[in-house]
Every structure is written in structure tokens, then in C-alpha cells.
Design a protein around this motif. Sequence first.
Motif, PDB file in Angstrom:
ATOM      1  N   CYS A 112      -1.220  -7.237   4.035  1.00 38.56           N
ATOM      2  CA  CYS A 112      -0.944  -5.848   3.691  1.00 38.56           C
ATOM      3  C   CYS A 112       0.457  -5.463   4.146  1.00 38.56           C
ATOM      4  O   CYS A 112       0.900  -5.868   5.225  1.00 38.56           O
TER       5      CYS A 112
ATOM      6  N   MET B 126      -2.418   3.160  -0.550  1.00 36.10           N
ATOM      7  CA  MET B 126      -3.477   3.178   0.455  1.00 36.10           C
ATOM      8  C   MET B 126      -4.672   4.020   0.009  1.00 36.10           C
ATOM      9  O   MET B 126      -5.815   3.614   0.181  1.00 36.10           O
TER      10      MET B 126
ATOM     11  N   VAL C 142       0.811  -1.225   0.000  1.00 36.48           N
ATOM     12  CA  VAL C 142       0.000   0.000   0.000  1.00 36.48           C
ATOM     13  C   VAL C 142       0.844   1.276   0.000  1.00 36.48           C
ATOM     14  O   VAL C 142       0.324   2.363   0.194  1.00 36.48           O
TER      15      VAL C 142
END
Length: 113
Positions: free
Chosen positions: A69, A51, A28
Motif C-alpha cells: 500500500c 482509501m 490509496v
Amino acid sequence: MFTRVPPTQLHDWLARFPDQPLPLVIDVREPWEVQTASIQPAGFELLYLPMGQIPSQLAALDPDRPTACLCHHGVRSLHVAAFLVNQGFEEVANIDGGIDAWSRERDPSVPLY
């Protein structure tokens, strides 16, 4: 709820899903960060998705697919992991310490920044 997984134990987390689709790791971080340091997928598919783009790309993600993640130090990815769980994803992990811990604990060839 999501799982917190150190980089050294990601393989063990991935191994929990032998009969499911290939797990996904979502990096992200921002594009400049990915250009600075990145990991090589091994036993998972790697997707670069900053993100801020997660909500608009949510429909393209499979909530039944194990998803981990990753970010720089683990804070942004922690927020994304919690968001995914709130959206109905069942098997979610945050890679604790992010790519910084990945470099220090798992693969020193990944540059620190």
C-alpha cells in the motif's frame, strides 16, 4: 501482521514472491494526488484505489496476492494495510514514507507535493 518497507527496499520485498501472482501495489491517494505525482510499476501491478473506496472494492482484491500500500506520507496506507490484514490478506506491506519518500529515496523524477 504487515511489513513496513521503505521504497528503496520494495524490490527486495517483491522478490520474496517469485512463484506467486504478480504483486499488487495499491495507491490509496485521491485522484488529484495521483495526477500530481505517480510512480511507474516495475515488478508489480499498480492499482489506484482511494482509501475510502477500499471497503466497497474489497471483493475485487485477491487476499492471496502479495499487496503493498502507498499514499503520500505512509499514514493512510498504514491504515489500509492493517485493514487488509484484518480482512484475511496474508502478505501485506506498507510503503513507509509514501510517495514523498519514494521521490526522495528512489526516484527524484517523481514530483514532491
